[in-house]
Write an enzyme that holds these catalytic residues in place. Structure first.
Site, PDB file in Angstrom:
ATOM      1  N   ASP A   1       0.828  -1.210   0.000  1.00  0.00           N
ATOM      2  CA  ASP A   1       0.000   0.000   0.000  1.00  0.00           C
ATOM      3  C   ASP A   1       0.862   1.259   0.000  1.00  0.00           C
ATOM      4  OD1 ASP A   1      -2.579  -1.412   2.184  1.00  0.00           O
ATOM      5  OD2 ASP A   1      -2.244  -1.582   0.014  1.00  0.00           O
TER       6      ASP A   1
ATOM      7  N   LYS B   1     -12.792 -27.573 -14.279  1.00  0.00           N
ATOM      8  CA  LYS B   1     -13.801 -26.784 -14.997  1.00  0.00           C
ATOM      9  C   LYS B   1     -14.337 -25.737 -14.026  1.00  0.00           C
ATOM     10  CE  LYS B   1     -17.944 -27.012 -17.826  1.00  0.00           C
ATOM     11  NZ  LYS B   1     -18.582 -25.857 -17.171  1.00  0.00           N
TER      12      LYS B   1
ATOM     13  N   GLU C   1     -11.113 -18.044 -17.415  1.00  0.00           N
ATOM     14  CA  GLU C   1     -12.324 -17.908 -16.605  1.00  0.00           C
ATOM     15  C   GLU C   1     -12.134 -16.856 -15.524  1.00  0.00           C
ATOM     16  OE1 GLU C   1     -16.120 -20.270 -16.254  1.00  0.00           O
ATOM     17  OE2 GLU C   1     -14.464 -20.265 -17.683  1.00  0.00           O
TER      18      GLU C   1
ATOM     19  N   LYS D   1     -18.638 -33.517 -15.945  1.00  0.00           N
ATOM     20  CA  LYS D   1     -19.232 -32.884 -14.763  1.00  0.00           C
ATOM     21  C   LYS D   1     -19.405 -33.880 -13.620  1.00  0.00           C
ATOM     22  CE  LYS D   1     -21.475 -28.788 -16.516  1.00  0.00           C
ATOM     23  NZ  LYS D   1     -22.648 -27.916 -16.333  1.00  0.00           N
TER      24      LYS D   1
END
Length: 677
Positions: A40, A124, A181, A322
């Site tokens: 910071d 996934k 993603e 899946k």
């Protein structure tokens, strides 16, 4: 005087380098070297330097990750290389991996004794697919997947994600598109919802929805306050960069460029090893810091990927495997009837809210009365809720416990709950439908939303809330009335200022130039989807020929069967439907027509391959594609030696350059129209 004071430019460059390095250590490698307070301090020092010397502020500075201005809206981005989806293996047990391995070996015609294939196995992620475009190593654009061909420009929000590098390391390639993603870690999600609750604001239902909503924020400063993460997993358009020969090598190369790549990736040999990977990840799924909904297998060698190719726009060399949908039990508090676009009455379960499959579910489909009876479900029962396909919640059954009181079976209403029209069940159908048609407000709303959809008439700005006001206020009763809306009438509605109203009127005007396929799809005829609409347009070429075609003539169209043919005939036999069509044409809705395949006349572009790039003067891309295909031509997404013509408009991009390099003929819209004549 110190060196820092003497040379602020050098110090600013040093600070940017340090901040990028420590951000990478923290957000990508998860191995910080300095405490947050020190990071910071460096950040604050750079902010002060840039404030004192505005000329030192660069677009890729860490301080510029927030773009404060609120944008008017998200603009469309045409993907240079389509963002295609991969096939989902419906067998959620480990044997699904064996099926994929067997299918790949069969496609490659490998003998049973051939060595096992090498596969890249990875997670996934349950997030939002994003395309990052880098030019000379610098991030210039971020876009959502959208429909695979066209996404939304979300550079302003994705630029706030700390794990997305604005500058790649050691690369000068003209273009490198990285796909991956965007997601929200579970701890970040919980912290965000806690802040929302404290502020009295609505909480997010799951990390994926939170991530998608944040990425599509118009105000990037809001995105800055809601931390997202990113993992890279593939490529889009690539120019001037040597792609590694394996997928595993590609991920390693992306990591070397400074992009975050998930550490759970691995390379295995054979189907049994894939099954073991699936089972292993399932065991640790709940302990992961982020949500996943499966694993992904990819043939590792790019040469074999190219040999396997694609089937129906899905790669044969990859599959998403899946896990079983999660189930939970809860009480069925009541049943309500939902009226769909075609008048279908669907019983919807009103549930005691339950968290299942990553979402708090309070409504779930009960499908129809026969399913209700078959499952023995009654109001007050404890029922089992599942997220079908991890998207649509459904009630799959009841918990078999004795009822304490008599509860009658649910009966479907004999009248529409919205408009009161008679509810009818067609012979051979399990569904009841409202007979009110566009008289029914519920059907009107759904018909308007369908008509305005992106793949139909593409009327930007006509969403749920606005349609609700237009219908409930009695302003719109039929589709043609949309085109009579003016700014004065729109500004009287909630959340509609002068600019929004003017934008919608402009969008309505722009939508009048369409294609026959889009128009047919927009009418919402039962059983007529996008593909069937294109087949009808290609076969008949003109709307009047479609409307007047007999069932026998309709059956000659590719993939049109008796049910579809009769649905078309029934629709166009109704005088009020023909009146709607004529009113839309009178309002200015138009498209180019042609003789159609039914005439069996020679087609001028038969066997020719075209690529479209840039903005054409009067034809939209879909309209141009429709005309080319109707004339027998094919429209491809990328330029190659097999391309016959590149049709270039304004702001033509890399496809034009590639065409010129390959010696492919480049033409404009006028030349295309000449070829069509």
């Amino acid at each position: 005087m110190s060196d820092r004071a003497e040379d602020p430019a050098a110090r600013a460059a040093q600070l940017r380098e340090q901040l990028e390095y420590h951000a990478h250590r923290y957000y990508v490698l998860d191995a910080p070297e300095i405490p947050d307070a020190e990071y910071d301090r460096l950040f604050t020092e750079l902010q002060a330097l840039e404030a004192a010397h505005p000329g030192l502020r660069t677009p890729d500075s860490p301080t510029q990750r927030v773009i404060g201005a609120v944008l008017e809206g998200l603009s469309a981005v045409r993907h240079a290389v389509p963002m295609l989806s991969i096939k989902t293996e419906t067998d959620t047990t480990p044997t699904g991996a064996l099926k994929f391995d067997a299918a790949v070996r069969n496609a490659l015609k490998l003998p049973p004794d051939a060595p096992p294939l090498r596969y890249a196995a990875e997670l996934k992620f349950d997030g939002l697919a994003i395309n990052l475009r880098y030019q000379a190593g610098r991030l210039v654009q971020a876009a959502t997947r959208g429909d695979g061909e066209t996404g939304e420009d979300v550079t302003h929000t994705v630029g706030t994600i700390e794990s997305v590098p604005k500058q790649l390391r050691g690369i000068t390639a003209p273009v490198l598109e990285v796909r991956g993603e965007v997601f929200m870690r579970r701890d970040d999600f919980e912290a965000l919802n806690e802040r929302q609750r404290e502020a009295g604001l609505k909480t997010f239902v799951n990390p994926r929805n939170a991530a998608a909503g944040i990425v599509r924020q118009l105000d990037a400063s809001i995105a800055r306050q809601r931390p997202l993460s990113f993992f890279a997993y593939g490529l889009g358009d690539v120019q001037g960069w040597d792609v590694p020969p394996t997928h595993a090598g590609l991920l390693d190369a992306l990591a070397a460029l400074g992009l975050p790549v998930d550490a759970h990736r691995t390379v295995v040999e054979g189907g049994e090893a894939l099954a073991a990977f699936h089972a292993g990840i399932a065991a640790e799924r709940d302990a992961l810091p982020f949500d996943i909904d499966g694993v992904v297998y990819k043939v590792d060698e790019r040469a074999l990927q190219q040999q396997l190719g694609f089937k129906s726009r899905e790669p044969r060399w990859a599959v998403a495997h899946k896990y079983p949908a999660q189930e939970q039990s809860t009480q069925l508090a009541g049943i309500e009837i939902q009226v769909g676009r075609t008048g279908k009455l669907t019983p919807v379960a009103k549930l005691q809210p339950v968290f299942v499959g990553g979402t708090t579910v309070s409504n779930a489909t009960l499908h129809n009365r026969f399913e209700l009876r078959r499952k023995g479900i009654r109001i007050g029962d404890t029922v089992i809720v599942r997220r079908a396909g991890d998207v649509i919640p459904e009630v799959v059954g009841r918990v078999p416990v004795p009822r304490t009181a008599y509860i009658p079976n649910f009966r479907m209403p004999r009248a529409c709950p919205v408009c009161g029209s008679q509810a009818l069940r067609e012979r051979g159908s399990v569904d009841y439908r409202c007979s009110g048609g566009l008289f029914c407000a519920a059907q009107r709303k759904q018909a308007l939303l369908h008509f305005a959809g992106r793949r139909m008439m593409d009327i930007e700005g006509l969403g749920d809330k606005l349609v609700e006001q237009l219908v409930d206020g009695g302003i719109i009763r039929t589709l043609p009335e949309l085109y009579r809306l003016g700014v004065a009438k729109l500004v009287a509605l909630e959340r509609m200022g002068d600019k929004s109203a003017a934008n919608l009127v402009a969008a309505l005007e722009a939508s009048k130039a369409t294609t026959l396929a889009r128009f047919l799809f927009s009418l919402g005829i039962r059983h007529i989807g996008e593909a069937t609409a294109k087949d009808l347009a290609r076969h008949f070429g003109a709307l009047d020929r479609v409307m007047d075609a007999s069932v026998e003539q309709l059956l000659e169209v590719n993939d049109v069967g008796p049910v579809v043919a009769q649905s078309l005939r029934t629709f166009f036999d109704q005088p009020h439907n023909r009146e709607v069509v004529e009113q839309l044409r009178a309002a200015g809705v138009h498209w180019d027509e042609h003789s159609g395949e039914a005439d069996l006349t020679p087609r001028p572009l038969a066997g020719k391959t075209f690529v479209l790039t840039g903005t054409l003067p009067s034809l939209g891309r879909e309209a141009a594609k429709e005309l080319i295909e109707a004339a027998g031509g094919k429209v491809a997404g990328s330029v190659s030696k097999k391309t016959d013509y590149v049709v270039a408009g304004e702001e033509a991009g890399s496809k034009l350059e590639k065409a010129q390099a390959l010696g492919v003929a480049v033409i404009d819209e006028a030349a295309l129209r000449a070829l069509l004549d």
